[in-house]
Design an enzyme around this catalytic site. Structure first.
Site, PDB file in Angstrom:
ATOM      1  N   TYR A 142       0.856  -1.190   0.000  1.00 44.84           N
ATOM      2  CA  TYR A 142       0.000   0.000   0.000  1.00 44.84           C
ATOM      3  C   TYR A 142       0.885   1.230   0.000  1.00 44.84           C
ATOM      4  O   TYR A 142       1.868   1.302   0.748  1.00 44.84           O
ATOM      5  CB  TYR A 142      -0.886   0.010   1.251  1.00 44.84           C
ATOM      6  CG  TYR A 142      -1.743   1.252   1.386  1.00 44.84           C
ATOM      7  CD1 TYR A 142      -2.834   1.462   0.539  1.00 44.84           C
ATOM      8  CD2 TYR A 142      -1.459   2.212   2.361  1.00 44.84           C
ATOM      9  CE1 TYR A 142      -3.623   2.609   0.676  1.00 44.84           C
ATOM     10  CE2 TYR A 142      -2.254   3.355   2.492  1.00 44.84           C
ATOM     11  CZ  TYR A 142      -3.325   3.540   1.639  1.00 44.84           C
ATOM     12  OH  TYR A 142      -4.111   4.667   1.774  1.00 44.84           O
ATOM     13  N   ASP A 237       9.374   2.987  -0.471  1.00 48.21           N
ATOM     14  CA  ASP A 237       8.339   3.653   0.325  1.00 48.21           C
ATOM     15  C   ASP A 237       8.557   3.290   1.792  1.00 48.21           C
ATOM     16  O   ASP A 237       8.199   2.200   2.240  1.00 48.21           O
ATOM     17  CB  ASP A 237       6.953   3.226  -0.161  1.00 48.21           C
ATOM     18  CG  ASP A 237       5.838   3.922   0.613  1.00 48.21           C
ATOM     19  OD1 ASP A 237       6.146   4.698   1.553  1.00 48.21           O
ATOM     20  OD2 ASP A 237       4.663   3.678   0.291  1.00 48.21           O
ATOM     21  N   LYS A 265       4.559   9.216   8.763  1.00 47.71           N
ATOM     22  CA  LYS A 265       4.353   8.607  10.081  1.00 47.71           C
ATOM     23  C   LYS A 265       5.375   9.082  11.129  1.00 47.71           C
ATOM     24  O   LYS A 265       5.208  10.165  11.668  1.00 47.71           O
ATOM     25  CB  LYS A 265       4.271   7.083   9.931  1.00 47.71           C
ATOM     26  CG  LYS A 265       3.060   6.720   9.030  1.00 47.71           C
ATOM     27  CD  LYS A 265       2.626   5.286   9.021  1.00 47.71           C
ATOM     28  CE  LYS A 265       1.284   5.156   8.312  1.00 47.71           C
ATOM     29  NZ  LYS A 265       1.263   4.484   7.030  1.00 47.71           N
TER      30      LYS A 265
HETATM   31  C1  LIG Z   1       0.561   4.904   5.695  1.00 49.72           C
HETATM   32  C2  LIG Z   1       1.275   4.642   4.424  1.00 49.72           C
HETATM   33  C3  LIG Z   1       1.129   5.466   3.294  1.00 49.72           C
HETATM   34  C4  LIG Z   1       0.128   6.581   3.248  1.00 49.72           C
HETATM   35  O1  LIG Z   1       0.380   7.571   4.171  1.00 49.72           O
HETATM   36  P1  LIG Z   1      -0.823   8.548   4.621  1.00 49.72           P
HETATM   37  O2  LIG Z   1      -0.133   9.521   5.511  1.00 49.72           O
HETATM   38  O3  LIG Z   1      -1.840   7.690   5.293  1.00 49.72           O
HETATM   39  O4  LIG Z   1      -1.348   9.176   3.378  1.00 49.72           O
HETATM   40  C5  LIG Z   1       1.920   5.221   2.201  1.00 49.72           C
HETATM   41  N1  LIG Z   1       2.795   4.206   2.184  1.00 49.72           N
HETATM   42  C6  LIG Z   1       2.966   3.380   3.241  1.00 49.72           C
HETATM   43  C7  LIG Z   1       3.971   2.292   3.165  1.00 49.72           C
HETATM   44  C8  LIG Z   1       2.198   3.561   4.376  1.00 49.72           C
HETATM   45  O5  LIG Z   1       2.331   2.713   5.405  1.00 49.72           O
END
Ligand SMILES: *Cc1c(COP(=O)(O)O)cnc(C)c1O
Length: 429
Positions: A142, A237, A265
């Site tokens: 994701y 990512d 995060k």
């Molecule tokens: C949480 C997450 C996202 C999206 O981040 P948001 O701040 O919720 O838009 C993208 N990539 C990874 C790997 C994530 O865990």
């Protein structure tokens, strides 16, 4: 009166599903979402004044524990000076310097407000830099909810992607290819056929959005080599893994460097801060220097950045990750012993302060293997834990998060709760 239920009923009248982000709604585990009103250290309290030991940590950011005094003080001081100016600020310079200092592959960085923005912008940059359109992602990873990333595998290997959400144009999804995670052969075949049309490959190095599935070292190595050979931008990512699994994120764990990295995060410490960055020659294509446009009214917001800086300054202290790793290890050892004693098929995975719990005898290595585990056991286990005052993510497909504020006693009471929970579900096995 159940205040959680009262609030959920009210919320459902004015918000779709009663929530502002879908997984909060408890749809996959059933029951009423807890409305949380306050948090401290490893705990939060719901509107019924019930206390929980929290293993979500706001889905990753709260690595130093809730309401850490340094973080709260930094936010209060920043807020008192004004909530935002829409101009450059000193704190943004310090944040960029700190990030580039902490993660070797970052030469330059741009701050944004969410992980979705970070990945969406990194992909646009990769396309602008390479002059190519095609993006490759992996099944079960994701990367936020932008159009070109809400794509799932079509039927058969190497087929074009299909939208995984209503509202995503097929025309957009056609430029995203989806491969199985950890499949080195599929990767080699794709690059051989289409390598010089691929703008970027994006992956979660440890996929935390299908519970916890780590890339095999050989998979990461091959990916790095192929991207270099074909001039494809490798986007790692690290929105979830960044400063969560180790001092140098997952790139430090694997010894592999990204061309572009996305962060979020933890770097906001609970406030909306995310970032993308990497090679300076690629970043030079960003506006106002280059032709790739990206902007944000609230990007680098001083109050949010203050929370991020205060958090990272704790995370980079000597021994922070050793301590976190010990806590996670102790927790998982206790879970495994409890599951074994109850005769429940169970395995675990972890890196730093991030972990996965599986109802299978071996930890899965792909989306298909995750789906083949006994995810049907999760809802009963989740609710048994919740009844004991332990808050796990309300989905079998989300990772768990340890914080530096979890004490040995918290971990011992969590394991005691797990003993009861495994015993309670053992008749379902
Ligand atoms: C949480 C997450 C996202 C999206 O981040 P948001 O701040 O919720 O838009 C993208 N990539 C990874 C790997 C994530 O865990």
């Amino acid at each position: 009166m159940n205040q959680n239920q009262i609030l959920f009923d009210r919320a459902s009248k004015t918000s779709p599903g009663g929530v502002n982000s879908p997984v909060r709604a408890f749809r996959s585990v059933g029951g009423t979402p807890r409305f949380i009103k306050r948090a401290q250290d490893a705990y939060f309290w719901d509107e019924n004044d019930v206390r929980y030991i929290d293993y979500i940590g706001s889905w990753g950011p709260i690595i130093v524990g809730h309401a850490h005094p340094n973080v709260v003080k930094a936010v209060q001081e920043a807020a008192a000076k004004g909530l935002g100016f829409g101009t450059p600020t000193r704190a943004e310079v310090e944040m960029a310097e700190l990030l580039c200092d902490m993660l070797p592959s970052l030469e330059q960085v741009r701050l944004v407000s969410s992980g979705t923005e970070a990945t969406m912008s990194a992909i646009r940059l990769a396309r602008g830099f390479t002059g190519r359109d095609v993006l490759v992602k992996f099944e079960g990873c994701y990367h936020g909810h932008s159009d070109s990333l809400l794509v799932k595998a079509g039927s058969g290997l190497l087929t074009l992607g299909n939208p995984s959400s209503a509202g995503v144009p097929v025309a957009v999804s056609k430029d995203t290819l989806v491969l199985p995670y950890n499949d080195v052969d599929a990767l080699k075949t794709l690059f051989k056929d289409k390598g010089d049309t691929l703008a970027a490959v994006i992956l979660e190095p440890i996929a935390g959005n299908m519970n916890f599935v780590r890339a095999r070292p050989e998979f990461m190595r091959t990916l790095r080599e192929l991207c270099t050979e074909y001039g494809t931008v490798l986007i790692i990512d690290e929105v979830m893994t960044g400063f969560r699994v180790g001092e140098q994120c997952a790139q430090g764990v694997y010894g592999v460097q990204a061309d572009l990295t996305t962060l979020g995060k933890v770097i906001g410490g609970g406030m909306p801060v995310a970032a993308f960055g990497g090679r300076a020659d690629i970043m030079a294509h960003m506006a106002p220097l280059g032709g790739v446009y990206q902007a944000g009214t609230l990007s680098g917001n001083p109050v949010a950045v203050a929370a991020g800086l205060a958090t990272l300054n704790i995370v980079r202290q000597d021994g922070f990750f050793d301590n976190l790793r010990q806590k996670t290890t102790a927790l998982l050892a206790g879970f495994s012993a409890a599951a074994h004693d109850a005769g429940v098929p169970f395995s675990t995975e972890m890196e730093g302060g991030m972990f996965g719990l599986f109802f299978s005898n071996q930890a899965p290595q792909s989306y298909a293997e995750v789906m083949a585990s006994r995810v049907d056991l999760f809802p009963a286990f989740f609710h048994a834990m919740l009844d004991e005052g332990v808050y796990l993510a309300p989905s079998a497909f989300e990772a768990g998060f340890m914080s530096a504020a979890h004490t040995d006693e918290d971990i011992a009471s969590t394991i005691a709760a797990a003993r009861k929970a495994f015993a309670a579900i053992s008749h379902l096995v």
